[in-house]
Scaffold this active site. Structure first.
Site, PDB file in Angstrom:
ATOM      1  N   GLU A 256       0.854  -1.198   0.000  1.00 12.38           N
ATOM      2  CA  GLU A 256       0.000   0.000   0.000  1.00 12.38           C
ATOM      3  C   GLU A 256       0.882   1.236   0.000  1.00 12.38           C
ATOM      4  O   GLU A 256       2.044   1.184   0.425  1.00 12.38           O
ATOM      5  CB  GLU A 256      -0.873   0.043   1.266  1.00 12.38           C
ATOM      6  N   LYS A 258       2.304   4.443   1.601  1.00 11.35           N
ATOM      7  CA  LYS A 258       2.403   4.976   2.969  1.00 11.35           C
ATOM      8  C   LYS A 258       2.063   6.455   2.890  1.00 11.35           C
ATOM      9  O   LYS A 258       2.849   7.252   2.399  1.00 11.35           O
ATOM     10  CB  LYS A 258       3.787   4.756   3.574  1.00 11.35           C
ATOM     11  N   ARG A 263      -3.081   9.710  11.171  1.00  9.94           N
ATOM     12  CA  ARG A 263      -3.927   8.527  11.354  1.00  9.94           C
ATOM     13  C   ARG A 263      -5.304   8.988  11.806  1.00  9.94           C
ATOM     14  O   ARG A 263      -5.415   9.884  12.655  1.00  9.94           O
ATOM     15  CB  ARG A 263      -3.286   7.657  12.436  1.00  9.94           C
ATOM     16  N   ARG A 278      -4.895   9.115  16.453  1.00 13.03           N
ATOM     17  CA  ARG A 278      -4.118   7.960  16.898  1.00 13.03           C
ATOM     18  C   ARG A 278      -4.026   7.926  18.424  1.00 13.03           C
ATOM     19  O   ARG A 278      -3.866   6.884  19.039  1.00 13.03           O
ATOM     20  CB  ARG A 278      -2.751   8.131  16.246  1.00 13.03           C
ATOM     21  N   GLU A 308      -5.868   7.181   6.930  1.00 11.01           N
ATOM     22  CA  GLU A 308      -4.965   8.315   7.089  1.00 11.01           C
ATOM     23  C   GLU A 308      -5.615   9.511   6.402  1.00 11.01           C
ATOM     24  O   GLU A 308      -6.100   9.389   5.277  1.00 11.01           O
ATOM     25  CB  GLU A 308      -3.622   7.961   6.421  1.00 11.01           C
ATOM     26  N   PHE A 348      -7.761   2.359   4.966  1.00  2.32           N
ATOM     27  CA  PHE A 348      -7.075   1.102   4.665  1.00  2.32           C
ATOM     28  C   PHE A 348      -7.601  -0.073   5.491  1.00  2.32           C
ATOM     29  O   PHE A 348      -7.151  -1.192   5.323  1.00  2.32           O
ATOM     30  CB  PHE A 348      -5.559   1.224   4.772  1.00  2.32           C
ATOM     31  N   ARG A 423       2.168  -2.899  17.922  1.00  5.73           N
ATOM     32  CA  ARG A 423       3.085  -2.730  16.799  1.00  5.73           C
ATOM     33  C   ARG A 423       3.346  -4.158  16.336  1.00  5.73           C
ATOM     34  O   ARG A 423       3.796  -4.995  17.108  1.00  5.73           O
ATOM     35  CB  ARG A 423       4.362  -2.035  17.256  1.00  5.73           C
ATOM     36  N   LYS A 429       6.597  -1.191   7.475  1.00  7.91           N
ATOM     37  CA  LYS A 429       6.803   0.014   6.674  1.00  7.91           C
ATOM     38  C   LYS A 429       8.196  -0.081   6.061  1.00  7.91           C
ATOM     39  O   LYS A 429       9.133  -0.571   6.699  1.00  7.91           O
ATOM     40  CB  LYS A 429       6.628   1.283   7.514  1.00  7.91           C
TER      41      LYS A 429
HETATM   42  P1  ATP Z   1       7.438   7.546  10.184  1.00  8.53           P
HETATM   43  O1  ATP Z   1       7.986   6.175  10.021  1.00  8.53           O
HETATM   44  O2  ATP Z   1       7.350   8.327   8.962  1.00  8.53           O
HETATM   45  O3  ATP Z   1       8.036   8.310  11.344  1.00  8.53           O
HETATM   46  P2  ATP Z   1       5.286   7.269  11.784  1.00  8.53           P
HETATM   47  O4  ATP Z   1       6.120   7.897  12.813  1.00  8.53           O
HETATM   48  O5  ATP Z   1       3.908   7.759  11.671  1.00  8.53           O
HETATM   49  O6  ATP Z   1       5.955   7.354  10.436  1.00  8.53           O
HETATM   50  P3  ATP Z   1       4.718   4.727  12.852  1.00  8.53           P
HETATM   51  O7  ATP Z   1       4.672   5.204  14.246  1.00  8.53           O
HETATM   52  O8  ATP Z   1       5.400   3.440  12.599  1.00  8.53           O
HETATM   53  O9  ATP Z   1       5.401   5.721  11.915  1.00  8.53           O
HETATM   54  O10 ATP Z   1       3.224   4.633  12.306  1.00  8.53           O
HETATM   55  C1  ATP Z   1       2.933   4.312  11.021  1.00  8.53           C
HETATM   56  C2  ATP Z   1       1.900   5.274  10.563  1.00  8.53           C
HETATM   57  O11 ATP Z   1       1.845   5.287   9.154  1.00  8.53           O
HETATM   58  C3  ATP Z   1       0.486   4.909  10.927  1.00  8.53           C
HETATM   59  O12 ATP Z   1       0.142   5.264  12.220  1.00  8.53           O
HETATM   60  C4  ATP Z   1      -0.335   5.675   9.911  1.00  8.53           C
HETATM   61  O13 ATP Z   1      -0.633   6.957  10.418  1.00  8.53           O
HETATM   62  C5  ATP Z   1       0.615   5.850   8.748  1.00  8.53           C
HETATM   63  N1  ATP Z   1       0.188   5.209   7.512  1.00  8.53           N
HETATM   64  C6  ATP Z   1       0.252   5.794   6.287  1.00  8.53           C
HETATM   65  N2  ATP Z   1      -0.191   4.980   5.329  1.00  8.53           N
HETATM   66  C7  ATP Z   1      -0.585   3.839   5.926  1.00  8.53           C
HETATM   67  C8  ATP Z   1      -1.155   2.608   5.451  1.00  8.53           C
HETATM   68  N3  ATP Z   1      -1.385   2.391   4.164  1.00  8.53           N
HETATM   69  N4  ATP Z   1      -1.425   1.649   6.381  1.00  8.53           N
HETATM   70  C9  ATP Z   1      -1.189   1.838   7.687  1.00  8.53           C
HETATM   71  N5  ATP Z   1      -0.648   2.970   8.202  1.00  8.53           N
HETATM   72  C10 ATP Z   1      -0.346   3.973   7.331  1.00  8.53           C
END
Ligand code: ATP
Length: 586
Positions: A256, A258, A263, A278, A308, A348, A423, A429
């Site tokens: 998907e 990102k 969120r 979130r 998102e 999503f 998590r 990711k």
């Molecule tokens: P980064 O890695 O950029 O710092 P982040 O700090 O938001 O991102 P995480 O705390 O790992 O990283 O959270 C991942 C976030 O990615 C999710 O909370 C969501 O907001 C966002 N996201 C974006 N696209 C998607 C997707 N397709 N599926 C799930 N989460 C997604």
């Protein structure tokens, strides 16, 4: 139970930093609390007064509590103020003053003649609820007087904890997870079941109460989501390489986009929409157009969706920089900004639909439900996904993401359930930058700061930043941060840090450095850096021995308001993962 007895239990908790001892204390406490007393006792001990989505806000500043104490104890305000600067805890100060103020002089002042009888936990909780609801004209004075009346007949130990509650600094170390472990010990219900109920209902008081009153069956009923009540979101781990991701997913995955926004969880019940961040904060005020329009696009009566929200240009179909959304979060002038910045939610996931709990179904099934629930509209669409047949597909999509200036992709196991509050390795990711060098960012929390010179005089120009270690429940320092902070950032952060100031290094901060100010870990900043290297200065342990620090740290300008401490702070394990990826990349 009398509030005083509860405070004696709190004192026992305060004496220990050992988790196992805390669990035993809470276990014993659960044996004697009545069913109704459980939620207030839990919330008073954690200092979070209620579930996050509906937390009680008392609205006292330290200054006004000092005035209350001065009135209560007849100790002059400047003496209390001075003592506060030394000790840093108003609860300890009022305790050390003793039971002054329960005497006639103050009673006269309050127009009371008869001393009140002892107050139970529920009495105190009800009074706090009343205080939190005081609004409108003269509300400050009314709150002030109510708190004074509440404190007046209390004994010193009760005042100690009530005052800490008023200023929002309970500091007992009794976290939600400790309470859940104690509940598991008492009831024999597996911790995973309790954790899941806590993640789905976001209400620890309710979960513990239900476990005690209704046992495992009751807890299983809490596993059914409730529309309108936020669910703690599932989060991804990092993927190290396309091979690694492919192997973890056993070849059954989808890719998907990102999205780079916030969120958002969308709940619809009839025509009512609830939008949750979130962090389980309501977004309804921030996105009034979504609240108004979404009931028309969703083809279900009751539904819970996860996605998102991004800034979106309807004309070009382009997503706008994340910063645009951050600006919008400042509540002032939301309406004007709403007119200016259009947003779109990319959904999503779907967790619940028309009475059916579906989060445990595999992702392929959930995706089908999703397609049946709404079709693409201006304000909401289904997240774009691609099938993934080989590890090369992952690299190909990452390449395309890079070309389109997206930060990366998400790869998700098609066979996995949705795991609330976790998590998970079912979601990975994978970012454009992982393969080359360290341009991934860290969400670090401020634990201290140094006063600057020259242009930075009077403000904290250098910040001590820490990562979190969930195993030891401690914050470990990772870098000193100065670069990237604007004058305005420094000013704002300085005044917030003064509010969070503590007199000495907090017990749960591990540091070799001694900054000018120590603060309660609360403020999360996004920090980039050039490389992770071994350094004896900081305290993040390296899995290879020694300690790690971030070289050339720089504030990216992203204040992570939507993230919470400690859950969303970059962990020591994640830093080690990144250090490993860097070594592989070299
Ligand atoms: P980064 O890695 O950029 O710092 P982040 O700090 O938001 O991102 P995480 O705390 O790992 O990283 O959270 C991942 C976030 O990615 C999710 O909370 C969501 O907001 C966002 N996201 C974006 N696209 C998607 C997707 N397709 N599926 C799930 N989460 C997604």
């Amino acid at each position: 139970m009398d509030f005083k007895d509860l405070c004696n239990w709190f004192d026992k908790l305060e004496q220990t930093t050992k988790r196992l001892e805390m669990i035993s204390i809470l276990h014993e406490l659960l044996d004697i609390l009545s069913i109704e007393e459980i939620p207030p006792a839990v919330y008073l001990s954690t200092g979070e007064l209620g579930p996050k989505y509906d937390v009680m806000v008392l609205g006292f500043q330290e200054k006004s509590v000092m005035k209350i104490l001065s009135n209560l104890t007849m100790v002059p305000l400047d003496v209390i103020d001075k003592k506060f600067k030394e000790v840093g805890d108003l609860g300890d100060i009022v305790f050390s003053i003793g039971d002054k103020g329960s005497q006639t002089g103050l009673m006269d002042f309050l127009g009371e003649t008869e001393p009140k009888s002892k107050q139970s936990i529920l009495d105190v909780w009800k009074q706090l609820e009343k205080i939190s609801k005081i609004e409108g004209e003269n509300s400050e004075v009314k709150k002030f007087n109510s708190a004074l009346v509440l404190l007046k007949d209390m004994e010193p130990i009760e005042r100690k904890y009530l005052v800490r509650t008023l200023v929002g600094k309970v500091r007992l170390g009794a976290k939600e997870s400790t309470w859940l472990d104690a509940t598991s010990k008492k009831t024999g219900i597996e911790i995973d079941l309790l954790d899941l109920a806590a993640a789905i209902r976001s209400n620890i008081g309710l979960v513990i109460q239900t476990a005690i009153r209704k046992g495992k069956e009751g807890i299983e009923r809490l596993h059914i989501p409730k529309v309108g009540i936020p669910i703690m979101p599932m989060l991804p781990h990092r993927g190290e390489s396309s091979e690694d991701i492919w192997n973890r997913m056993e070849g059954k995955c989808e890719i998907e986009i990102k999205y780079d926004g916030f969120r958002i969880q969308v709940h619809k019940s009839g025509n009512k929409i609830y939008l949750w961040s979130r962090n389980e904060e309501s977004y309804n005020e921030y996105f009034p157009e979504l609240v108004k329009e979404l009931p028309k696009t969703i083809k279900a009566n009751d539904v819970i969706l996860d996605g998102e929200v991004v800034a979106f240009n309807q004309q070009t179909g382009e997503m706008m920089p994340f910063q645009k959304l951050t600006n919008r979060r400042r509540i002032y002038g939301v309406k004007e900004i709403a007119a200016e910045i259009k947003v779109k939610i990319f959904v999503f996931d779907i967790l619940f639909k028309d009475g059916k709990s579906i989060f445990k179904l595999p992702l392929v099934e959930r995706r089908k439900f999703l397609r049946d629930t709404f079709s693409d509209s201006e304000l909401m669409g289904i997240s774009i996904s691609w099938s993934c047949e080989t590890p090369e597909d992952i690299d190909q999509q990452l390449l395309e993401a890079k070309e389109q200036n997206r930060e990366g992709i998400m790869v998700k196991s098609l066979l996995s359930p949705y795991e609330p509050g976790k998590r998970s390795f079912y979601w990975l990711k994978y970012k454009a930058d992982y393969e080359k060098s360290l341009s991934d960012t860290f969400d670090l929390v401020i634990v201290g700061g140094w006063k600057g010179r020259g242009k930075r005089a009077g403000v904290y120009g250098t910040l001590l930043m820490a990562a979190y270690d969930p195993d030891s429940e401690t914050y470990m320092t990772f870098c000193k941060l100065g670069a990237g902070l604007t004058e305005e950032d420094m000013k704002t952060l300085t005044s917030e840090m003064e509010e969070l100031k503590v007199p000495e290094k907090p017990k749960d901060v591990i540091s070799n450095l001694d900054p000018d100010i120590w603060v309660k870990p609360k403020i999360i900043l996004e920090v980039s850096g050039a490389e992770i290297s071994k350094s004896p200065v900081h305290t993040v342990p390296s899995s290879e021995g020694g300690t790690l620090s971030l070289r050339f740290p720089r504030y990216t300008g992203n204040r992570r308001f939507e993230k919470s401490v400690p859950d969303d702070v970059t962990t020591v394990a994640e830093i080690n993962e990144m250090a490993k990826i860097m070594r592989i990349g070299k």
